[in-house]
Design a protein around this motif. Structure first.
Motif, PDB file in Angstrom:
ATOM      1  N   UNK A  33     -67.215   6.350 -64.832  1.00 52.15           N
ATOM      2  CA  UNK A  33     -68.783   6.549 -64.808  1.00 52.15           C
ATOM      3  C   UNK A  33     -69.140   8.066 -65.464  1.00 52.15           C
ATOM      4  N   UNK A  34     -68.149   8.915 -65.144  1.00 50.44           N
ATOM      5  CA  UNK A  34     -68.594  10.520 -65.569  1.00 50.44           C
ATOM      6  C   UNK A  34     -67.719  11.014 -66.469  1.00 50.44           C
ATOM      7  N   UNK A  35     -66.337  10.217 -67.056  1.00 51.78           N
ATOM      8  CA  UNK A  35     -65.551  11.026 -67.948  1.00 51.78           C
ATOM      9  C   UNK A  35     -65.594  10.464 -69.334  1.00 51.78           C
ATOM     10  N   UNK A  36     -65.347  11.562 -70.085  1.00 53.47           N
ATOM     11  CA  UNK A  36     -65.283  11.078 -71.700  1.00 53.47           C
ATOM     12  C   UNK A  36     -63.954  11.609 -72.229  1.00 53.47           C
ATOM     13  N   UNK A  37     -63.467  10.658 -73.219  1.00 55.11           N
ATOM     14  CA  UNK A  37     -62.356  10.764 -73.911  1.00 55.11           C
ATOM     15  C   UNK A  37     -62.775  11.242 -75.400  1.00 55.11           C
ATOM     16  N   UNK A  38     -62.627  12.158 -76.093  1.00 56.03           N
ATOM     17  CA  UNK A  38     -63.172  12.532 -77.273  1.00 56.03           C
ATOM     18  C   UNK A  38     -61.960  12.407 -78.403  1.00 56.03           C
ATOM     19  N   UNK A  39     -62.410  11.677 -79.311  1.00 59.73           N
ATOM     20  CA  UNK A  39     -61.433  11.603 -80.732  1.00 59.73           C
ATOM     21  C   UNK A  39     -61.002  12.897 -81.164  1.00 59.73           C
TER      22      UNK A  39
END
Length: 53
Positions: A33-39
């Motif tokens: 819900x709150x975590x992003x993985x950035x390329x």
């Protein structure tokens, strides 16, 4: 890469990086819900003035 690491590379706050990711300016994937993985490759392109998308 995590938001904190991306923020350090960009010289921005983690909050700003999350906003960029949510807006689609920086390609990223939500993990939960709150975590992003950035390329990383797209972030490098964005850092150097290119289009990240």
């Amino acid at each position: 890469m995590p938001v904190d690491e991306a923020a350090t590379l960009l010289g921005r706050s983690p909050r700003t990086v999350r906003r960029l990711a949510a807006a689609g300016t920086i390609p990223a994937h939500r993990i939960g819900a709150r975590t992003w993985a950035i390329d990383r490759a797209s972030l490098d392109t964005y850092r150097h003035g290119g289009t990240a998308a």
